[in-house]
Design an enzyme around this catalytic site. Structure first.
Site, PDB file in Angstrom:
ATOM      1  N   LYS A  73       0.826  -1.233   0.000  1.00 16.25           N
ATOM      2  CA  LYS A  73       0.000   0.000   0.000  1.00 16.25           C
ATOM      3  C   LYS A  73       0.854   1.274   0.000  1.00 16.25           C
ATOM      4  CE  LYS A  73      -3.931  -2.175   2.391  1.00 16.25           C
ATOM      5  NZ  LYS A  73      -3.373  -3.476   2.847  1.00 16.25           N
ATOM      6  N   ARG A 223      -7.547 -15.367   7.580  1.00 18.31           N
ATOM      7  CA  ARG A 223      -7.816 -16.167   8.777  1.00 18.31           C
ATOM      8  C   ARG A 223      -8.762 -17.355   8.590  1.00 18.31           C
ATOM      9  NH1 ARG A 223      -8.557 -10.842  12.225  1.00 18.31           N
ATOM     10  NH2 ARG A 223      -9.177 -10.215  10.123  1.00 18.31           N
TER      11      ARG A 223
HETATM   12  O1  C5P Z   1      -9.708 -11.166   7.664  1.00 19.74           O
HETATM   13  P1  C5P Z   1      -8.707 -11.955   6.857  1.00 19.74           P
HETATM   14  O2  C5P Z   1      -7.676 -12.620   7.731  1.00 19.74           O
HETATM   15  O3  C5P Z   1      -9.332 -12.886   5.834  1.00 19.74           O
HETATM   16  O4  C5P Z   1      -7.926 -10.810   6.086  1.00 19.74           O
HETATM   17  C1  C5P Z   1      -7.302 -10.958   4.864  1.00 19.74           C
HETATM   18  C2  C5P Z   1      -6.783  -9.597   4.454  1.00 19.74           C
HETATM   19  O5  C5P Z   1      -7.875  -8.672   4.482  1.00 19.74           O
HETATM   20  C3  C5P Z   1      -5.733  -8.962   5.373  1.00 19.74           C
HETATM   21  O6  C5P Z   1      -4.413  -9.303   5.018  1.00 19.74           O
HETATM   22  C4  C5P Z   1      -5.956  -7.488   5.142  1.00 19.74           C
HETATM   23  O7  C5P Z   1      -5.214  -7.044   4.020  1.00 19.74           O
HETATM   24  C5  C5P Z   1      -7.415  -7.387   4.782  1.00 19.74           C
HETATM   25  N1  C5P Z   1      -8.223  -6.836   5.888  1.00 19.74           N
HETATM   26  C6  C5P Z   1      -9.069  -5.785   5.627  1.00 19.74           C
HETATM   27  N2  C5P Z   1      -9.818  -5.235   6.645  1.00 19.74           N
HETATM   28  C7  C5P Z   1      -9.763  -5.737   7.892  1.00 19.74           C
HETATM   29  C8  C5P Z   1      -8.939  -6.837   8.173  1.00 19.74           C
HETATM   30  C9  C5P Z   1      -8.165  -7.371   7.131  1.00 19.74           C
HETATM   31  O8  C5P Z   1      -9.160  -5.333   4.494  1.00 19.74           O
HETATM   32  N3  C5P Z   1     -10.505  -5.161   8.833  1.00 19.74           N
END
Ligand code: C5P
Length: 245
Positions: A73, A223
């Site tokens: 980013k 996750r």
């Molecule tokens: O929540 P998860 O583990 O699937 O997140 C995958 C990606 O989503 C993270 O690496 C991050 O870039 C993004 N993310 C996001 N907003 C959040 C948490 C994670 O966009 N609140």
């Protein structure tokens, strides 16, 4: 052929799942890359894995032909962003992110650096408003609402040369109605019906199937796969759900 179509065929991902490799520990990260990463269309690395074991990540992604999404980013002066992209350390890096808030001149500079790499250049994806920002916080930045931020920053970024945007599943219908099929839309916030994440911070999450139906090109999943008892099985289950063997 429109630009979006040619980008999609150039990327030629084997499926629309992008494993978000948010893992600081190199042995576990490399093991996940080799097992689950190889089943994924793409693997995303943010600053945590990149700074702690980035060299090995690049080496193994190249060795196994895994397309990498380097999600750092960038948001800096145009010259710095240009030179950063011009010095990307590996041809395995097929997608990169910048902040739309860097403005049109920064985005144009990023696009110039990408174009200079030729036909195999990485896809340039812009972030509009980060998902953690509440309406109140957006107001403190001077943005009246998330929808305005997405509309305004998204239009500006696409006009300045971004290939696509990062958007939550909830924003996808608006994005497709505003900009049609051309922009490449990357969507985090993917959740499975039967697996809750402890302390989940994703707002506006949706299932893989629903996000694809709403127009996502790439589903970023962290996750739900990383915390599964067997990450490979979980990824397989998602691929089955979306009908990709
Ligand atoms: O929540 P998860 O583990 O699937 O997140 C995958 C990606 O989503 C993270 O690496 C991050 O870039 C993004 N993310 C996001 N907003 C959040 C948490 C994670 O966009 N609140």
């Amino acid at each position: 052929m429109d630009k979006g179509t040619s980008l999609r065929s150039r990327l030629a991902l084997k499926n629309p799942l992008c494993l978000s490799l948010d893992v600081a520990e190199p042995t576990r990260g490399l093991d996940l890359l080799r097992t689950v990463g190889r089943l994924s269309g793409m693997v995303k690395a943010g600053p945590v894995p990149f700074l702690s074991w980035g060299e090995r990540l690049l080496r193994d992604a190249e060795k196994w032909g895994i397309p990498l999404f380097l999600d750092l980013k960038w948001h800096d002066i145009p010259n710095t962003v240009h030179d950063t992209i011009a010095h990307l350390p590996s041809p395995a890096i097929r997608m990169i992110t910048i902040h739309a808030l860097g403005g049109p001149s920064m985005i144009r500079a990023a696009r110039r650096a990408c174009e200079a790499m030729g036909a195999d250049r990485p896809a340039l994806i812009a972030v509009t408003a980060l998902t953690h920002l509440t309406t109140e916080e957006l107001g403190e930045i001077g943005l009246p609402s998330r929808e305005t931020a997405v509309r305004h920053l998204g239009s500006m970024a696409l006009e300045a040369g971004a290939d696509g945007l990062v958007l939550s599943p909830r924003e996808l219908p608006l994005a497709r109605s505003l900009w049609g099929i051309e922009p490449y839309l990357v969507t985090p916030g993917i959740r499975l019906k039967d697996s809750a994440i402890a302390g989940d911070d994703q707002t506006n999450a949706d299932t893989p199937k629903a996000a694809l139906r709403k127009g996502a090109d790439l589903l970023v999943v962290g996750r739900p796969v990383l915390q599964a008892p067997n990450p490979g099985d979980r990824l397989d289950a998602i691929l089955r759900e979306i009908g990709t063997p």
